[in-house]
Write an enzyme that holds these catalytic residues in place. Structure first.
Site, mmCIF file in Angstrom:
data_model
loop_
_atom_site.group_PDB
_atom_site.id
_atom_site.type_symbol
_atom_site.label_atom_id
_atom_site.label_comp_id
_atom_site.label_asym_id
_atom_site.label_seq_id
_atom_site.Cartn_x
_atom_site.Cartn_y
_atom_site.Cartn_z
ATOM 1 N N CYS A 94 58.046 32.616 2.746
ATOM 2 C CA CYS A 94 57.582 31.449 3.004
ATOM 3 C C CYS A 94 58.108 30.595 4.078
ATOM 4 O O CYS A 94 57.561 30.966 5.361
ATOM 5 C CB CYS A 94 58.527 30.827 1.709
ATOM 6 S SG CYS A 94 58.231 28.805 1.366
ATOM 7 N N HIS A 194 59.211 33.203 -3.025
ATOM 8 C CA HIS A 194 60.615 33.786 -3.438
ATOM 9 C C HIS A 194 61.594 34.861 -4.353
ATOM 10 O O HIS A 194 60.643 36.095 -5.068
ATOM 11 C CB HIS A 194 61.402 32.343 -3.549
ATOM 12 C CG HIS A 194 61.221 31.698 -2.472
ATOM 13 N ND1 HIS A 194 62.010 31.911 -1.382
ATOM 14 C CD2 HIS A 194 60.226 30.353 -2.495
ATOM 15 C CE1 HIS A 194 61.648 31.073 -0.733
ATOM 16 N NE2 HIS A 194 60.519 29.791 -0.612
HETATM 17 N N1 GLN Z 1 60.004 23.971 4.705
HETATM 18 C C1 GLN Z 1 59.365 24.749 4.321
HETATM 19 C C2 GLN Z 1 58.000 24.281 3.051
HETATM 20 O O1 GLN Z 1 58.509 23.415 1.776
HETATM 21 C C3 GLN Z 1 58.999 25.940 3.309
HETATM 22 C C4 GLN Z 1 59.861 26.205 1.932
HETATM 23 C C5 GLN Z 1 60.563 27.311 1.481
HETATM 24 O O2 GLN Z 1 61.108 29.126 2.317
HETATM 25 N N2 GLN Z 1 60.741 27.785 0.549
HETATM 26 O O3 GLN Z 1 56.755 24.132 3.042
#
Ligand code: GLN
Length: 245
Positions: A94, A194
């Site tokens: 992510c 995740h």
């Molecule tokens: N900040 C990024 C987004 O919202 C990554 C979020 C995350 O790692 N869950 O796209």
């Protein structure tokens, strides 16, 4: 045989138990009597890329990504790019995935320039893409069905030289538009999935470990099977729920 793993920014990019991926890699290596050493490297700490075979980067919010910009702008960003060029193995989740790309333009118009180790870019959307999801990795990345959880507002688009890690079966993936999920470029495995990525998807874990062992030792016997009864039942339960729930 031994793998040396570097966990990048473990105190900053640490959403949803992404660290569990490190525990899973360690456990599956040790079960095959393969040595494993894990180091952590965070802000202000020098990174000796020559020491490592495999790098792990977890996810983080926009705020945490911004906090890292200064650290990456120094030699660390360049070193990470070199490690990617050198076909070291990366698993990036992510926010860590977005960070390996060119830039992230947030939905309110500000832009973070990232390290450009892989040719992808991310554009923020007002609506977040959240939920359990499922994708099938390409044959070049194990050809298995992955169950995971995504939560991002960034929509990531792949450059021409970057293949997707897989194709979405349920959920959003890279951008909710082109059905691609994650990125595979050289030995980078990048995904929006995740926390429970590797614990629930042992085939992908072994594929990543095998890639790192083959790169390091040139030839390497295929990793022997483990008793994955629990892992597979967690996986199959989620797969069934996503298909029929
Ligand atoms: N900040 C990024 C987004 O919202 C990554 C979020 C995350 O790692 N869950 O796209």
């Amino acid at each position: 045989m031994e793998l040396h793993i570097c966990h990048l920014y473990p105190d900053i990019l640490n959403l949803y138990g992404d660290r569990g991926n490190i525990f899973t890699m360690k456990r599956r290596l040790e079960a095959r009597r393969i040595g494993v050493q894990i180091d952590e490297c965070s802000i202000g700490q020098p990174l000796d890329i020559d020491k490592y075979d495999l790098f792990f980067i977890g996810g983080g919010q926009d705020f945490e990504q911004e906090v890292l910009l200064r650290d990456l702008a120094g030699s660390k960003g360049r070193d990470i790019r070199t490690a990617v060029e050198d076909e070291k193995v990366f698993l990036a989740i992510c926010g860590g995935y977005q960070m390996l790309g060119q830039y992230y333009k947030t939905w309110d118009g500000s832009q973070m320039d990232f390290i450009g180790a892989i040719n992808v870019h991310t554009i923020g959307a007002k609506e977040r893409m959240i939920g359990n999801y499922m994708f099938r990795t390409t044959p070049e990345s194990s050809g298995s069905v992955i169950v995971g959880f995504e939560n991002h507002s960034g929509k990531t688009y792949l450059g021409e030289d970057v293949a997707p890690l897989g194709m979405v079966l349920k959920g959003f993936g890279n951008n909710g538009e082109d059905h691609t999920e994650g990125a595979r470029c050289k030995n980078v495995f990048a995904t929006y999935s995740h926390g429970p990525l590797l614990p629930k998807n042992p085939a992908l874990c072994d594929f990543i470990l095998q890639t790192a062992l083959e790169r390091k030792y040139d030839t390497c016997e295929p990793l022997g099977p483990l008793d994955d009864t629990l892992e597979n039942s967690a996986h199959d339960y989620m797969e069934h729920r996503l298909m029929h729930g």
